[in-house]
Scaffold this active site. Structure first.
Site, PDB file in Angstrom:
ATOM      1  N   CYS A 127       0.822  -1.217   0.000  1.00  0.00           N
ATOM      2  CA  CYS A 127       0.000   0.000   0.000  1.00  0.00           C
ATOM      3  C   CYS A 127       0.855   1.267   0.000  1.00  0.00           C
ATOM      4  O   CYS A 127       1.956   1.270   0.549  1.00  0.00           O
ATOM      5  CB  CYS A 127      -0.873   0.036   1.240  1.00  0.00           C
ATOM      6  N   TRP A 176      -2.927  -2.832  -1.506  1.00  0.00           N
ATOM      7  CA  TRP A 176      -2.538  -4.222  -1.766  1.00  0.00           C
ATOM      8  C   TRP A 176      -3.324  -5.024  -0.743  1.00  0.00           C
ATOM      9  O   TRP A 176      -3.095  -4.922   0.467  1.00  0.00           O
ATOM     10  CB  TRP A 176      -1.030  -4.381  -1.566  1.00  0.00           C
ATOM     11  N   GLU A 224       8.510 -15.398 -10.259  1.00  0.00           N
ATOM     12  CA  GLU A 224       7.739 -14.222  -9.854  1.00  0.00           C
ATOM     13  C   GLU A 224       7.276 -13.375 -11.040  1.00  0.00           C
ATOM     14  O   GLU A 224       6.227 -12.737 -10.951  1.00  0.00           O
ATOM     15  CB  GLU A 224       8.486 -13.370  -8.826  1.00  0.00           C
ATOM     16  N   LYS A 257      13.381 -15.435  -9.614  1.00  0.00           N
ATOM     17  CA  LYS A 257      13.156 -14.417 -10.667  1.00  0.00           C
ATOM     18  C   LYS A 257      12.173 -14.949 -11.699  1.00  0.00           C
ATOM     19  O   LYS A 257      11.239 -14.275 -12.089  1.00  0.00           O
ATOM     20  CB  LYS A 257      14.456 -14.043 -11.384  1.00  0.00           C
ATOM     21  N   GLY A 317      -0.915  -0.625   6.420  1.00  0.00           N
ATOM     22  CA  GLY A 317      -0.615  -1.447   7.591  1.00  0.00           C
ATOM     23  C   GLY A 317      -1.752  -2.403   7.881  1.00  0.00           C
ATOM     24  O   GLY A 317      -2.651  -2.602   7.057  1.00  0.00           O
ATOM     25  N   ARG A 336       5.314  -0.374  -6.217  1.00  0.00           N
ATOM     26  CA  ARG A 336       5.290  -1.125  -4.957  1.00  0.00           C
ATOM     27  C   ARG A 336       4.316  -2.300  -5.008  1.00  0.00           C
ATOM     28  O   ARG A 336       4.336  -3.145  -4.126  1.00  0.00           O
ATOM     29  CB  ARG A 336       4.882  -0.184  -3.814  1.00  0.00           C
ATOM     30  N   GLU A 350      17.962 -17.994  -6.535  1.00  0.00           N
ATOM     31  CA  GLU A 350      17.601 -16.642  -6.982  1.00  0.00           C
ATOM     32  C   GLU A 350      17.088 -16.665  -8.428  1.00  0.00           C
ATOM     33  O   GLU A 350      16.099 -16.001  -8.753  1.00  0.00           O
ATOM     34  CB  GLU A 350      18.820 -15.715  -6.821  1.00  0.00           C
ATOM     35  N   LYS A 385       6.409  -4.510  -3.871  1.00  0.00           N
ATOM     36  CA  LYS A 385       7.848  -4.230  -3.805  1.00  0.00           C
ATOM     37  C   LYS A 385       8.324  -4.165  -2.357  1.00  0.00           C
ATOM     38  O   LYS A 385       9.375  -4.669  -2.026  1.00  0.00           O
ATOM     39  CB  LYS A 385       8.129  -2.895  -4.504  1.00  0.00           C
ATOM     40  N   HIS A 396      16.900 -37.488  -4.713  1.00  0.00           N
ATOM     41  CA  HIS A 396      16.211 -37.845  -3.470  1.00  0.00           C
ATOM     42  C   HIS A 396      14.740 -37.459  -3.515  1.00  0.00           C
ATOM     43  O   HIS A 396      14.103 -37.334  -2.469  1.00  0.00           O
ATOM     44  CB  HIS A 396      16.923 -37.182  -2.283  1.00  0.00           C
TER      45      HIS A 396
HETATM   46  C1  F6R Z   1      12.145 -10.719  -5.288  1.00  0.00           C
HETATM   47  C2  F6R Z   1      11.989  -9.668  -4.305  1.00  0.00           C
HETATM   48  C3  F6R Z   1      11.563 -10.057  -2.940  1.00  0.00           C
HETATM   49  C4  F6R Z   1      12.319  -9.220  -1.890  1.00  0.00           C
HETATM   50  C5  F6R Z   1      11.765  -9.504  -0.487  1.00  0.00           C
HETATM   51  C6  F6R Z   1      12.541  -8.754   0.577  1.00  0.00           C
HETATM   52  O1  F6R Z   1      12.568 -10.230  -6.514  1.00  0.00           O
HETATM   53  O2  F6R Z   1      12.180  -8.519  -4.582  1.00  0.00           O
HETATM   54  O3  F6R Z   1      11.747 -11.406  -2.715  1.00  0.00           O
HETATM   55  O4  F6R Z   1      13.673  -9.541  -1.962  1.00  0.00           O
HETATM   56  O5  F6R Z   1      10.427  -9.117  -0.446  1.00  0.00           O
HETATM   57  O6  F6R Z   1      12.509  -7.388   0.362  1.00  0.00           O
HETATM   58  P1  F6R Z   1      13.578  -6.430   0.985  1.00  0.00           P
HETATM   59  O7  F6R Z   1      14.901  -6.768   0.395  1.00  0.00           O
HETATM   60  O8  F6R Z   1      13.116  -5.056   0.642  1.00  0.00           O
HETATM   61  O9  F6R Z   1      13.569  -6.691   2.471  1.00  0.00           O
END
Ligand code: F6R
Length: 600
Positions: free
Chosen positions: A2, A73, A484, A481, A100, A27, A477, A595, A500
């Site tokens: 949000c 959100w 997501e 990527k 929040g 975000r 990672e 974000k 396994h």
């Molecule tokens: C994936 C991504 C999320 C953030 C996670 C933590 O591409 O961006 O997995 O890494 O939400 O966010 P931060 O780093 O802001 O604590």
């Protein structure tokens, strides 16, 4: 997640609010709304979907110079027009936006609001209804606001309008970020400075549980006891061009391309006048004095932590545990006698990480935050901060923050090691420079990666990433990527673990992306590839120069073996990007994601 904006001044509030909300789109959100004070009344416009949809329904002829806005959100109640903010009290006198989670909203409803018909399923509506109930009992608006805040449990950042007093926006926060922006003849509020850079770069931080009256002529901050607090504004160190896409089709691609520059900037920022890498001696002492480091993070930052463990253990020789924040908070392991906690967070606002920080502070332990956002909550609340200097990361999928995290963790490990006279054979400045050059080479090979993405993932349901040692962490990672932003189910596995269980999922044509950048495990990961190929998998091997073998699809330039994650992740980021493009996905704003994850 949000976002909040607010404006009070002489200009067209609608346009400033809408532009501000557009800056917060990155975000992640599913609905949005604004409320503006017209001549006669408050006018609320809200819509499910994008800000562009909201723009369509806003009455452009309306003249208004005060208002608040919100991107939602969904947490309580589905994404819908009725659940979108702003929410209004029963009489319509009060209008409110909230970020929040109000944890005790059900209880508050039962205790105080049984006679009030609710118009939404949100926790937020309870707040605005309660303010009106308190005003109806005879309290002033400020008292009613303050009384209401006192009974809320959870997190909030709030902007409130009162129909009967159009000259003020009432503001408060607890745990959720909120700033007041200062202008001449106007003032603004924003959950992120980026939203209001269009009108000011002067911002005042707010502290939890303060009450703030934002008027055109000035801002009054009061603490819980009602005392007025003076606080000087700071200048937001953000360049408006950093938050524009320029000629790029997507922020994600821009941010992938920015990685070599970011690494070079980090080297500069952490170099002293003698050209040596340096870190605040207090931080180095904190690492040296600890008997164990606990890295706490989420998502991509957690993956960076896994690589960081290798750096710190191999160079500084301090044992490291890496924990997922949302798990750690509810299941604290047996801690060592002298722990140091390192929080890795691009945004510095992740609620799961913050919850751990609050707990370990109560236990009296020291903490360091590694973040991209100066002044963020995790930065303010930890004992020490190391900045990433990556510039704003707008795409939801984190790319340049990840490689920046790796670089800063490597610097921390190297500087700490040298401080105790350890013989560090690696010349980190030189090796990071080589890594930055290698990243640049990879960024120039987009066509090849685009071709691979189109071949491998256009129709597939799933994909597996395999690697061993440090490559395994990069596979986690790479898989994150891909899943997501392209919505392909993608998982990273340790090469030796497949047999396994996971190997049962391999079918004819299943894509297997294997990383082979480590000499010590080069042959064994290739053995694992053979095992899946024998069962029909379609392999894509990414190796490093010097370790390549026949049939490898992509070879990355040679870099120091400890720093390979900085490089090997780049083709995986690009692979995910092009896979998402080929599948017509919204690359920068993937569904359901936010974000900055400010709820636990
Ligand atoms: C994936 C991504 C999320 C953030 C996670 C933590 O591409 O961006 O997995 O890494 O939400 O966010 P931060 O780093 O802001 O604590």
């Amino acid at each position: 997640m949000c976002g909040i904006v607010g404006y009070i001044g002489n200009e067209d509030a609608k346009e400033i609010l809408l532009k501000g909300l557009e800056k917060l789109e990155y975000r992640g959100y599913d609905s949005a709304g604004i409320a503006v004070m017209g001549q006669d009344d408050v006018h609320v416009f809200k819509e499910k979907g994008r800000i562009a949809d909201l723009r369509e329904i806003v009455d452009v002829t309306l003249s208004a110079t005060t208002g608040i806005g919100h991107t939602r959100w969904a947490t309580h109640g589905v994404p819908s027009k009725s659940n979108a903010h702003p929410h209004q009290s029963a009489s319509g006198r009060f209008t409110l936006v909230h970020n929040g989670v109000i944890e005790n909203y059900e209880l508050l409803k039962q205790q105080y609001l049984m006679d009030i018909p609710m118009k939404s399923d949100t926790d937020t509506e309870v707040v605005v209804q309660l303010i009106e109930v308190n005003v109806n009992k005879g309290l002033s608006v400020e008292e009613a606001f303050s009384q209401t805040l006192k009974v809320l449990k959870g997190s909030y950042a709030i902007g409130l309008l009162d129909n009967e007093n159009p000259d003020v926006i009432y503001v408060a926060k607890n745990k959720s970020p909120l700033l007041v922006g200062i202008g001449e003849d106007f003032n603004v509020i924003a959950s992120d400075a980026m939203a209001m850079l269009q009108v000011t770069d002067q911002f005042v931080e707010l502290m939890d549980q303060e009450i703030v009256l934002v008027k055109k002529e000035g801002v009054t901050i009061k603490n819980l006891q009602g005392d007025v607090i003076e606080r000087a504004p700071y200048t937001a160190q953000l360049d408006a061009s950093d938050i524009e896409k320029g000629t790029y089709p997507h922020f994600m691609l821009k941010e992938i391309d920015e990685q070599p520059l970011v690494i070079r900037k980090i080297i500069q920022q952490y170099q002293n006048d003698n050209g040596e890498l340096t870190i605040d001696p207090e931080i180095v002492d904190a690492v040296n004095e600890s008997d164990r480091i606990y890295i706490i993070a989420a998502g991509t930052s957690y993956h960076a932590g896994l690589v960081g463990k290798q750096f710190i253990e191999k160079l500084a020789e301090v044992p490291v545990e890496v924990h997922i924040a949302s798990e750690f908070g509810y299941n604290i392991p047996l801690l060592s006698a002298k722990p140091l906690f390192i929080f890795i967070s691009q945004s510095g606002e992740t609620a799961d990480s913050r919850a751990v920080l609050v707990q370990i502070k109560k236990l009296g332990h020291k903490s360091l935050t590694i973040t991209n956002v100066p002044g963020s909550t995790l930065s303010r609340e930890a004992d020490y901060t190391l900045l990433l200097h990556a510039g704003p990361e707008i795409a939801v999928a984190s790319t340049k923050a990840y490689t920046a995290q790796l670089a800063v963790l490597a610097i921390l490990a190297e500087v700490t090691a040298k401080s105790t006279g350890k013989d560090v054979s690696l010349d980190l400045i030189r090796e990071l420079g080589i890594a930055a050059n290698a990243m640049e080479t990879l960024c120039d090979e987009k066509e090849q990666i685009e071709q691979m993405a189109s071949e491998y993932v256009q129709t597939t349901r799933n994909a597996f990433f395999i690697g061993r040692g440090i490559d395994y962490y990069v596979c986690l990672e790479g898989a994150l990527k891909l899943k997501e932003i392209s919505y392909i189910q993608a998982e990273g596995f340790a090469g030796g673990e497949l047999k396994h269980g996971t190997i049962a999922l391999i079918e004819e044509g299943t894509p297997i992306i294997a990383l082979a950048t480590q000499e010590s495990v080069n042959l064994s990961i290739r053995g694992n590839v053979k095992e899946v190929v024998a069962r029909g998998a379609n392999p894509l091997i990414i190796s490093m120069k010097g370790l390549e073998m026949e049939g490898d699809r992509f070879v990355i330039p040679e870099v120091h073996e400890l720093l390979t994650p900085l490089i090997s992740v780049v083709p995986l980021q690009l692979f995910a990007y092009y896979a998402a493009l080929h599948r017509d996905c919204d690359v920068d704003k993937p569904r359901n994601l936010a974000k900055s994850v400010t709820v636990e």
